[in-house]
Write an enzyme that holds these catalytic residues in place. Structure first.
Site, short mmCIF file in Angstrom:
data_model
loop_
_atom_site.label_atom_id
_atom_site.label_comp_id
_atom_site.label_asym_id
_atom_site.label_seq_id
_atom_site.Cartn_x
_atom_site.Cartn_y
_atom_site.Cartn_z
N ALA A 144 12.85 -4.79 1.04
CA ALA A 144 13.52 -5.03 2.31
C ALA A 144 12.87 -4.13 3.35
O ALA A 144 12.25 -3.12 3.00
CB ALA A 144 15.00 -4.68 2.18
N GLY B 292 13.80 -5.63 -2.72
CA GLY B 292 14.06 -6.98 -2.25
C GLY B 292 12.90 -7.92 -2.56
O GLY B 292 13.10 -9.14 -2.70
N GLU C 286 13.45 -9.02 -5.93
CA GLU C 286 14.65 -9.87 -5.95
C GLU C 286 14.32 -11.29 -5.46
O GLU C 286 14.85 -12.27 -6.00
CB GLU C 286 15.76 -9.23 -5.11
CG GLU C 286 16.25 -7.94 -5.78
CD GLU C 286 17.32 -7.24 -4.97
OE1 GLU C 286 16.99 -6.73 -3.88
OE2 GLU C 286 18.47 -7.18 -5.42
C1 TC6 Z 1 15.26 -2.91 -0.78
O1 TC6 Z 1 14.36 -3.67 -0.94
C2 TC6 Z 1 16.66 -3.26 -0.80
C3 TC6 Z 1 17.04 -4.51 -1.04
C4 TC6 Z 1 18.44 -4.89 -1.03
C5 TC6 Z 1 18.77 -5.64 0.23
C6 TC6 Z 1 20.13 -6.27 0.26
N1 TC6 Z 1 10.09 -1.10 4.82
O2 TC6 Z 1 3.67 4.11 1.46
P1 TC6 Z 1 2.59 3.67 2.35
C7 TC6 Z 1 5.66 1.38 5.54
S1 TC6 Z 1 14.93 -1.30 -0.47
C8 TC6 Z 1 9.52 -0.70 5.96
O3 TC6 Z 1 1.86 4.71 3.13
P2 TC6 Z 1 1.04 2.82 0.07
C9 TC6 Z 1 5.47 2.89 5.43
O4 TC6 Z 1 6.48 3.59 6.11
C10 TC6 Z 1 13.19 -1.17 -0.38
N2 TC6 Z 1 8.33 -0.03 5.99
O5 TC6 Z 1 1.52 2.75 1.58
C11 TC6 Z 1 4.11 3.06 6.03
O6 TC6 Z 1 4.27 3.00 7.44
P3 TC6 Z 1 3.38 3.90 8.41
C12 TC6 Z 1 12.59 -1.17 -1.71
C13 TC6 Z 1 7.74 0.23 4.84
O7 TC6 Z 1 0.00 1.79 -0.07
C14 TC6 Z 1 3.38 1.81 5.60
O8 TC6 Z 1 4.38 0.85 5.28
N3 TC6 Z 1 11.19 -0.94 -1.55
C15 TC6 Z 1 8.29 -0.17 3.61
O9 TC6 Z 1 0.76 4.23 -0.30
C16 TC6 Z 1 2.48 2.00 4.40
O10 TC6 Z 1 3.23 2.61 3.35
C17 TC6 Z 1 10.69 0.29 -1.61
O11 TC6 Z 1 11.38 1.27 -1.76
C18 TC6 Z 1 9.52 -0.87 3.64
N4 TC6 Z 1 10.09 -1.30 2.50
O12 TC6 Z 1 2.30 2.38 -0.78
C19 TC6 Z 1 9.21 0.38 -1.49
N5 TC6 Z 1 7.46 0.24 2.61
O13 TC6 Z 1 1.96 3.49 8.14
C20 TC6 Z 1 8.83 1.41 -0.50
C21 TC6 Z 1 6.43 0.85 3.20
O14 TC6 Z 1 3.89 3.55 9.77
N6 TC6 Z 1 7.40 1.45 -0.28
N7 TC6 Z 1 6.59 0.87 4.54
O15 TC6 Z 1 3.66 5.32 8.00
C22 TC6 Z 1 6.55 2.03 -1.16
O16 TC6 Z 1 6.90 2.50 -2.22
C23 TC6 Z 1 5.11 2.11 -0.75
O17 TC6 Z 1 5.05 1.95 0.63
C24 TC6 Z 1 4.19 1.02 -1.39
C25 TC6 Z 1 2.78 1.08 -0.72
C26 TC6 Z 1 4.04 1.30 -2.88
C27 TC6 Z 1 4.71 -0.37 -1.16
#
Ligand code: TC6
Length: 703
Positions: free
Chosen positions: A74, A113, A116
């Site tokens: 998400a 998400g 999901e």
């Molecule tokens: C969920 O899904 C809930 C669902 C229920 C709903 C009802 N959203 O980490 P990086 C940005 S909860 C917005 O440097 P990598 C990050 O801030 C979510 N932005 O890259 C950064 O921005 P910046 C569950 C996001 O290659 C840029 O993208 N998902 C999100 O080292 C690059 O990120 C997670 O918890 C996001 N979801 O790693 C996954 N994700 O450049 C969270 C990233 O402006 N994300 N950004 O600083 C990660 O674990 C890692 O980003 C990665 C990529 C493994 C996807």
């Protein structure tokens, strides 16, 4: 026979497009950088699939991500704002109920998400390098778009509990074994999507229906996780709600989804959710520095001076990241001890499964060299000095380095407190001198303070940040002052703990209050672990400049005079033996004596008061660090404390906590404490201004 319809991709909106290939349709997602399921992405998918459903010529749909990943979750930035249609849970239900079957292709990461959405499709194919996971728990929430219901139906309750309560992603292969994906195949996502859609339409890829669960084994797994989490994560809110939600997967799907929704809302309202999401962004925000656009200098060979715990730890971290390292020491004995520590650290990495045993041998024979003279560092691109904290010693090392280091080499000191400007001044190249402050154990702890002196060149700063990235550390830019960001704040609030100890709280009471607040360790446990002799040396160094008005607690010095330096000597504030740790009665005697000498009648401190004084002290010095420009933004201070000082992640860091408490309340507290000690307790000007005119530290992160 109908002529197969082929179309160039047509845009549904800015982030979703559709391409028709005969009776197959491909839906492509393009929302860089990580295809987060923003409102536009959700709306685009919904629109694309509902249009395709209306087309009788379309037999199956392939959904895939363009760019580096499938949906990584998400869009976290939307959390805390009013939800916008279509909600992710509704989108997932809609996909699952689609008459036209949908297969999705997972490359990069399908997280939260994103997974999901995948679980709601009728089949899932992953490329071999893909990872899938439900990391919501790390953000203080739970998979609220059906993940807690659909994952158990595909992978079973036990495997799902593991994934959902740990938040850890698994490999494509593991996902295949557990049933989360149907196949693992090599290929470009678009090609795989077309092939898989065809297979789904042909019936060669089965369209999997999920069933209901309710077995004894599942119930046992649920109870086992409940017990485990009560023990390991008693302070956290969402892991326990995750178990409750998975338990609901034994109900009919619609009821389970309803229960999941309500538990998800409880998590969204928890302050822990805000703290954990703040911590997620803090880790990323700190790399946004004025020097970010500079090209870092090339680093292949690193010199480390000093084979003590810090130097060996730094050398280990660099070796593990693939650098060639030369370690130097004053004499052969010191060098041998340093090399032995590095070998031991690498053995530990092998034991923890972080390094293959043959790789360890390779590193030791090919990438590590050593010498007893600084001349051996003449080829190094970066030299990190990690000898003991004495300015004269550091100055003589840097004077020598100036003679032997090659032009353009970055010369770094790992000092925790000392003035980098003074160190740089003994060289003819202050532009190359920087502070790289590692935290012990340096090959484990994630924080690296990059200390920028007056004349440090911008590309040397960028080099420090590039190094941190290679070492998988979180670099935070800090200015020069006694202790930089972290230790300057620590030096200040340690006094608040010591004053409480003088006035009646026992070290154990202070430690228990702070660990119950969420810290990994209390201040006296930390003192004992770090070695009391280190703080004793700092006390002596500062004695001459200590202002006369400052209250001073001599307890630590007295304990050190007995030769008790904490864990390493088996005694400090606590006694350490095979039975564990227990309060040191002799230290308590010293505390009593010092109270009596100072004419103090000890009083009782509640846990609440201990936390209030401790946190207020920490926050007030953190604000002064900000006022002095030592930290760029409040969020940098949060990152320092989250990644270097065991600050509870769910509380988001000291500045995030300050916002939770509120500026006016903090001012009130400081003024009340100041009635007993107006020298120590002073309201920072910025805090007073915020209390009077409003504003939060969160707002200051944006500016
Ligand atoms: C969920 O899904 C809930 C669902 C229920 C709903 C009802 N959203 O980490 P990086 C940005 S909860 C917005 O440097 P990598 C990050 O801030 C979510 N932005 O890259 C950064 O921005 P910046 C569950 C996001 O290659 C840029 O993208 N998902 C999100 O080292 C690059 O990120 C997670 O918890 C996001 N979801 O790693 C996954 N994700 O450049 C969270 C990233 O402006 N994300 N950004 O600083 C990660 O674990 C890692 O980003 C990665 C990529 C493994 C996807």
């Amino acid at each position: 026979m109908d002529t197969p319809v082929q179309s160039a991709a047509s845009k549904v909106n800015d982030v979703v497009s559709v391409e028709r290939q005969g009776s197959m349709a491909l839906v492509a997602l393009n929302n860089p950088p990580v295809n987060a399921a923003s409102q536009a992405l959700r709306q685009g998918i919904h629109q694309a699939v509902s249009d395709l459903q209306k087309d009788p010529g379309i037999k199956a749909i392939g959904l895939y991500g363009e760019g580096r990943t499938f949906i990584a979750g998400a869009d976290i930035r939307e959390f805390g704002k009013p939800p916008q249609d279509p909600w992710l849970p509704d989108l997932c239900n809609f996909l699952e109920n689609s008459e036209t079957p949908i297969v999705c292709i997972i490359h990069g990461t399908a997280l939260g998400g994103g997974l999901e959405v995948a679980l709601s499709c009728h089949a899932r194919i992953a490329v071999p390098s893909a990872k899938v996971g439900l990391p919501e728990v790390t953000l203080g929430i739970l998979p609220g778009a059906g993940g807690t219901q659909r994952a158990p139906r595909l992978a079973g309750v036990a495997a799902s509990l593991d994934m959902i309560t740990s938040g850890k992603p698994v490999s494509a292969q593991k996902a295949l074994e557990s049933g989360l994906v149907d196949a693992v195949e090599e290929g470009a996502p678009r090609d795989l999507a077309l092939k898989a859609a065809q297979a789904l339409a042909d019936g060669t890829l089965s369209h999997r229906k999920t069933g209901e669960l309710d077995t004894d084994a599942d119930q046992q797994a649920i109870e086992a996780y409940r017990k485990k989490l009560q023990k390991t994560q008693p302070l956290l809110f969402s892991p326990h709600r995750c178990v409750d939600a998975v338990e609901a997967s034994t109900l009919p799907l619609a009821d389970g989804l309803k229960k999941e929704r309500s538990l998800f809302q409880d998590c969204m309202e928890s302050p822990q959710r805000a703290g954990l999401i703040h911590a997620f962004f803090a880790e990323r925000a700190v790399s946004k520095i004025p020097e970010a656009k500079e090209t870092p200098r090339q680093i292949a060979k690193i010199g480390v001076i000093g084979g003590g715990t810090m130097g060996s730890g730094i050398a280990t971290a660099c070796l593990l990241a693939g650098f060639d390292v030369t370690l130097t020491e004053r004499d052969q004995g010191g060098l041998d001890r340093g090399l032995a520590t590095i070998a031991k650290n690498l053995d530990g990495a092998v034991k923890r499964g972080k390094l293959a045993a043959d790789k360890r041998d390779q590193i030791l024979s090919n990438n590590l060299s050593s010498a007893v003279e600084l001349g051996a560092l003449s080829e190094a691109d970066l030299i990190i000095e990690a000898v003991f904290e004495e300015m004269d010693v550091k100055r003589s090392i840097f004077t020598e380095l100036d003679k032997v280091a090659k032009q353009g080499a970055v010369l770094a000191s790992n000092t925790s407190y000392l003035d980098i400007n003074e160190i740089a001044a003994v060289t003819s190249r202050p532009q190359d001198v920087i502070g790289l402050h590692f935290f012990s154990p340096a090959h484990v702890m994630r924080l690296l303070e990059v200390v920028v002196a007056d004349k440090t060149a911008p590309d040397a700063v960028a080099t420090g940040f590039a190094l941190a990235k290679k070492l998988k550390k979180v670099a935070v830019r800090a200015g020069v002052c006694d202790g930089f960001i972290g230790n300057r704040i620590l030096s200040f609030y340690k006094k608040a703990a010591d004053y409480m100890m003088m006035d009646g709280a026992s070290p154990e009471e202070v430690d228990t209050a702070m660990t119950n607040f969420g810290f990994a360790m209390g201040p006296y446990q930390v003192y004992d672990l770090a070695g009391l002799d280190i703080s004793w040396a700092t006390n002596k160094r500062r004695a001459a400049t200590r202002p006369a008005e400052e209250r001073y607690s001599p307890i630590l010095d007295r304990i050190c005079e007995e030769g008790w330096f904490g864990r390493k000597t088996g005694r400090g504030f606590y006694i350490y033996d095979e039975t564990g740790a227990r309060p040191n009665p002799d230290a308590l005697k010293i505390i009593d004596e010092e109270r009596a000498k100072a004419g103090i009648t000890p009083r009782k401190f509640t846990a609440e008061e201990i936390v209030s004084r401790f946190m207020t002290a920490m926050i007030s010095e953190a604000i002064r660090v900000l006022e002095d420009g030592i930290a760029l933004r409040p969020i940098d201070i949060d990152a320092v404390y989250l990644f270097g000082y065991g600050f509870p992640r769910f509380r988001g860091g000291p500045m995030h906590t300050a916002d939770q408490i509120g500026a006016a309340e903090l001012v009130k507290r400081i003024e009340a404490f100041a009635e007993e000690d107006s020298y120590y307790w002073q309201v920072p000007a910025l805090l007073r201004q915020m209390a009077e005119t409003g504003g939060t530290f969160a707002e200051k992160n944006k500016g």
